[in-house]
Design an enzyme around this catalytic site. Structure first.
Site, PDB file in Angstrom:
ATOM      1  N   GLY A   1     -27.578 -23.850 -65.592  1.00  0.00           N
ATOM      2  CA  GLY A   1     -27.268 -23.059 -64.432  1.00  0.00           C
ATOM      3  C   GLY A   1     -26.758 -21.819 -64.932  1.00  0.00           C
ATOM      4  O   GLY A   1     -25.662 -21.826 -65.861  1.00  0.00           O
TER       5      GLY A   1
ATOM      6  N   THR B   1     -29.500 -29.909 -71.872  1.00  0.00           N
ATOM      7  CA  THR B   1     -30.996 -30.333 -71.672  1.00  0.00           C
ATOM      8  C   THR B   1     -31.983 -29.381 -72.441  1.00  0.00           C
ATOM      9  O   THR B   1     -31.899 -28.272 -72.373  1.00  0.00           O
ATOM     10  CB  THR B   1     -31.069 -30.164 -69.989  1.00  0.00           C
TER      11      THR B   1
ATOM     12  N   GLU C   1     -26.445 -35.489 -63.859  1.00  0.00           N
ATOM     13  CA  GLU C   1     -25.543 -36.286 -64.342  1.00  0.00           C
ATOM     14  C   GLU C   1     -25.844 -37.705 -64.306  1.00  0.00           C
ATOM     15  O   GLU C   1     -25.321 -38.752 -63.914  1.00  0.00           O
ATOM     16  CB  GLU C   1     -24.492 -36.089 -63.185  1.00  0.00           C
TER      17      GLU C   1
END
Lengths: 688, 688
Positions: free
Chosen positions: B206, B167, B451
């Protein structure tokens, strides 16, 4: 070097400086997007802003206050979203302490109004919130004159900080279940305040955890062995010199909550703590020195305050709905996500997805509807206050109580859900604190629980509806708002084509639904007592109350629209009319079964309602940017990297994350746990 | 003296010690309440627990793992709800680092299954989450054999910690919009990784913020001036010795989020960072030394992984729904709030309010339904994996993809809303972190966004439905699950009386709605391309996809019920049947318009459905405690003062708040700002 400077390399700095931003041909400039959107508006946003603010003077005052606060460092919100709890507590405390001088510096005629707006703009309840919002008002409302004279000056000078201790660990909604006792000892002319059980521990009062030195304690009064029910007592709980709990008081903070963490909600236990007789607030009832109890002259005299607080919640519902939808619409206008559009070579603005519009525009419309509803409630309250004071006429109280209860519930539910719905239209970024949704939702959420749990409040409204329905059947004429109880048409006049935009026909549908639900619930209720009815048919009565509230909101929106008609330009009026219709039709679409079940509308009408909604969405689309501008919410209030007025989303996000505490060091906390393993690694991918 | 001891006076200590608790006659003991509730159950909770766990061995393994973890200090959750962010990060990191030895100590045959259960019980994603969940799997799935051999051992030994950087600041859902470039320089046999714009900044991964030394970077591959689309590259981003960002890399943490704060989600920018050719993961496509691009043999080969991750989300949906409803039902069983009941002299249990039951029991039933649905999805996935590997048969992929997309969306939406609905049945205390809802909701919420954004996923399902509908019209036979596309009965056979509990008739209603919505959406779509259809009629197609998913969930619940029939006792089967019917009927009640609109049911049937629901609620009521027990969720996992198995709510709350950081001192942070004012106060209320 600041953390920010350390983390931003020269290459990046060039990008985030707007003047030198390198933008690929296929990437739009979000600032240009938003400017273009504003220029497309069909109406004058400033005209509507003035109307909503209550005139250009109010709008301008609000802007001056924002200017004053943004130029005063103490009110800065920079880095707030990364505050740990103690930092947030202190930041907010400082803001509250700075309020008096900031208000004075404004030199406005109505300092109280200025202070109210400033607190609204701070937008964070703090440790002093209950002192200002509950402790002082309770002494004012429930103390006698001598008590007010004694306490209020000390309160104003912050020689004491108070809280309001009502809820207990095992007792919230049901007030009469409170266990804390205040037993009068006539030999010493003192009350003994005591927490007899674990569940009687006072729990939740804001500012109690660490801030307060005093509390209004709601305790069950015993004199001469007789239980007189719950009464208020002013009790000092901490030493004024060093803040230590006084003997017999066990006090503490109840720890982090989902939100509201600038407030030190606390717990409090009393072990036979003695207070003088005059600690009891005696504005209404009294205990004489010999222990004689003198009851209040008029029971339930304090309902007025509750109504006022609830009307405040409705006003806040409008405000927070405006806040969330402003952020979401602005970001949806500049965010692009799709295959490149053939004409422009750019990805499509997310607002042009039908789903975004179907989510956001009804919320936009509902914010207007709630704005009108809170206006109505305040007028209703002040009218009641006038006649009750001047003529001792309390006859409007039942309707006022029923309406404010239900609307508090309805509006806070809708707003809580709307904030989350707005967030969800903002993709992953909506989940960052910097977006502003998380803290807004977390701080807003308690509105559905405090000042009366929403479901319990709906039952208050339902009781009133049941009573009024029974009276109507007996031939009495119901008050105007619930005139529908006399009966409505059994078929909607909403029909194919342009008449779908008939706000009165839409309002009729809401009236019909409310009538049907009240009637049906009353029928199954038979001649049960209201208590039994609310227990045995609780779900059905809650639905009836909600249907009534949806009607009242629509009713107020339609009336406000009518009243506005002569005061605004035709272009603005047209926009408002679309919003009224959108609000009404979407509310029907979202609960279509309610209107289909008894054949009030049929399948064709349902289809047409949905088609009309899509037409309305398309018409509102060009005005989206201007409509949220008309709410007049400042960047300072919004405090959102996604929702700022200039649309410069990505630069703002990138700049603001540099302040995150984790960015003070290159290593994570606990790096010593990882380093021994990581050090062993050798990498030579080129040899692969 | 500990903070706790300081704050608990002797009087209080007596109360919180269960053995000496002073309880007023009118106050119940919550532990007794819950014990009594368990004894009322009509079935054997252990039998159902074994069934849900997949047999007594699995249930017993799960209990042994819980025992091991609760007796290991490193896994303690004590005080976790009061952690500041760095404390939470380190606490979670330590747990993850302790996993390998904890798994080994269990000495079980399937260590991977043990590790999975342990991570589930930790119930907190941490800085190593993407290393384990994305970095390693991506190298395994997309690297070639040599690359796997090189990287995996280093990953396992934590010589490197990786993340997955896809992303970007301006690009999420629409993958093809990614801007980061990887340009091959054949002269040096290197790729140049670069972030050409602000919006191309990698954002969200993350573990990127502070933890990772490496990243799989998804970048647009250019060789010889040709854009080959997005490909994965393993890039070292931090120095292995001191953790400093490598030259050309700008890295940082993106700050606090609504939840997930044990994870250091980060940002990452590249300024012409050079990596060797073999940094590209070459399991599928390759770049030769001379820059020749070799595309993958089968396109979209990685869909399988996505399906697997989505089926995991459905399984998690069931788990978190169980968690929330366990806490809420237990607290609603012991919480009392009302006028004293005449018979017992005690306030009524909140669960006995109709509204609590109407909220909680359908969620209870839905948790069972999702449990069955996730079973179904996993079976479907493993079947596909088998035939695709053994026979290179990918024909099931479209259905699998469509089903997993829609169910991921449907189940995560429902679960997010259910967690909040459960919280709201717990009054004010539900808002405390100690209740467990806040962090559960905050950590669960991203499931609806990551997702694949849920609305976008619904459109994937809708595309499939549109295609299958068009095929069906042409005479093809649709797959079993969507057999309804061939048409359904136009009138529900649900009728007055006992036949309302006909699970197949209820399922027919779901099939009919799905059929109607797909048909109607297809009709307005005409012969538009799927792309245009999903854009122009987006809202309608999302509704159709949701209706299909609601059908699939009900379908799986009914099938699982049928399959269970021979395996359980009659008493348990009866309880399960009630849950199947409650799930089906409540789903209809909540969207009744969908069934009324075309006359599939009429008003009388709607009324009867609601009446049947109330009968079912009353029948399920005595089994409420046993039903949540059957989920077998440990106190360790639940980590809720309100939801613990023994029901000892108030003592637990009181004890646990003593750990709140604010309780370390008697004074609030920033006390120096208040003390000068407070010191001036003198109080002598007795003189009033």
């Amino acid at each position: 070097m600041s953390a920010q400077a350390r983390n931003v390399d020269a290459h990046t700095r060039a990008l985030v400086e707007p003047s030198t931003a390198v933008i690929l041909a296929s990437t739009s400039d979000p600032r240009e997007d938003l400017a273009r959107e504003r220029s497309k508006a069909s109406f004058d946003a400033r005209e509507l802003e003035n109307l909503l603010a209550g005139g250009p003077k109010s709008a301008s005052l609000r802007r001056r206050i924002v200017d004053a606060m943004t130029s005063n460092e103490v009110f800065s919100k920079r880095g707030k979203y990364f505050d740990e709890r103690d930092e947030l507590y202190v930041r907010t405390l400082k803001m509250y302490l700075a309020l008096p001088s900031a208000v004075a510096a404004m030199n406005e005629k109505e300092p109280i109004a200025v202070a109210r707006i400033m607190r609204e703009l701070i937008d964070e309840p703090g440790g002093l919130d209950l002192h200002l919002g509950m402790f002082i008002p309770t002494i004012q409302g429930q103390g006698d004159e001598e008590q007010r004279k004694y306490w209020i000056p000390k309160c104003v000078k912050l020689e004491c900080i108070g809280t309001y201790a009502q809820t207990e660990l095992g007792h919230g909604t049901y007030l009469r279940g409170l266990e804390t006792t205040a037993t009068y000892d006539e030999s010493k002319e003192e009350f003994v305040i005591h927490s007899p059980t674990l569940t009687s521990t006072k729990w939740w009062p804001g500012g109690l955890g660490k801030t307060s030195t005093h509390a209004v304690v709601m305790a069950r009064l015993f004199t001469k062995g007789v239980d007189h029910g719950v009464h208020p007592f002013v009790v000092q709980i901490r030493n004024n010199q060093n803040h230590e709990p006084l003997p017999g008081c066990t006090i503490g903070d109840i720890g982090n909550k989902m939100g509201y963490n600038a407030v030190d909600n606390g717990f409090l236990r009393f072990d036979h703590v003695r207070v003088p007789r005059r600690a009891m607030l005696m504005g209404h009832s009294r205990v004489e020195t010999d222990g004689t109890y003198v009851p209040p002259p008029v029971a339930k005299v304090s309902y007025g305050t509750m109504v006022f607080i609830r009307s405040d919640i409705v006003m806040n519902a409008a405000l927070f709905m405006k806040k969330a939808v402003t952020i979401a619409i602005r970001y949806n206008l500049v965010r692009r996500q799709s295959n490149a559009d053939k004409a422009t070579g750019m990805e499509r603005q997310v607002i042009d997805y039908q789903h975004s519009q179907r989510t956001l525009f009804p919320i936009l419309a509902m914010a207007f509807a709630f704005h009108c509803t809170s206006d109505y409630m305040r007028r209703m309250y002040f009218e009641f206050q006038k006649v009750s004071r001047e003529k001792q006429d309390f006859s409007a109280l039942p309707e006022l109580h029923a309406t404010s209860s239900g609307l508090k519930a309805y509006c806070s539910w809708m707003t809580k859900d709307a904030i989350e719905a707005c967030r969800l239209t903002c993709g992953g970024h909506g989940y960052m604190n910097l977006a502003g949704f998380g803290t807004t939702l977390a701080s807003y959420a308690p509105n559905v629980t405090y000042e009366g749990d929403n479901n319990v409040l709906c039952l208050q409204t339902a009781r009133y509806l049941l009573k009024m329905y029974r009276n109507t059947i007996k031939g009495e004429t119901p008050p105007d708002v619930i005139g529908y109880l006399k009966g409505t048409s059994s078929r909607s006049s909403l029909a194919l084509g342009s008449t779908m935009r008939d706000e009165n026909a839409i309002l009729d549908a809401y009236a019909h639904r409310a009538w049907r639900m009240v009637t049906e619930a009353s029928k199954v209720t038979g001649d049960m007592s209201p208590d039994d009815a609310m227990r045995v048919h609780m779900v059905q009565w809650i639905r009836a109350a909600k249907a009534h509230c949806a009607f009242v909101v629509m009713y107020n929106f339609v009336i406000a629209y009518e009243e506005t008609r002569p005061r605004v330009s035709a272009t603005t009026l047209l926009v408002l009319h679309r919003l009224v219709c959108l609000h009404g039709l979407c509310g029907m679409d979202d609960t279509m079964g309610d209107f289909l079940e008894d054949g009030y509308i049929d399948g064709d009408q349902a289809t047409e309602i949905r088609a009309e909604i899509f037409r309305l969405l398309a018409e509102i689309r060009p005005d989206a940017a201007a409509l949220v501008d008309s709410f007049g919410l400042s960047d300072y209030f919004l405090n959102s990297a996604l929702g700022a007025k200039d649309g410069d989303v990505y630069r703002r996000l990138y700049e603001q994350v540099q302040d995150a505490p984790f960015n003070k060091r290159h290593t994570p906390p606990g790096y010593e746990l990882l380093q021994p393993k990581l050090r062993r690694g050798t990498f030579g991918v080129s040899r692969l």
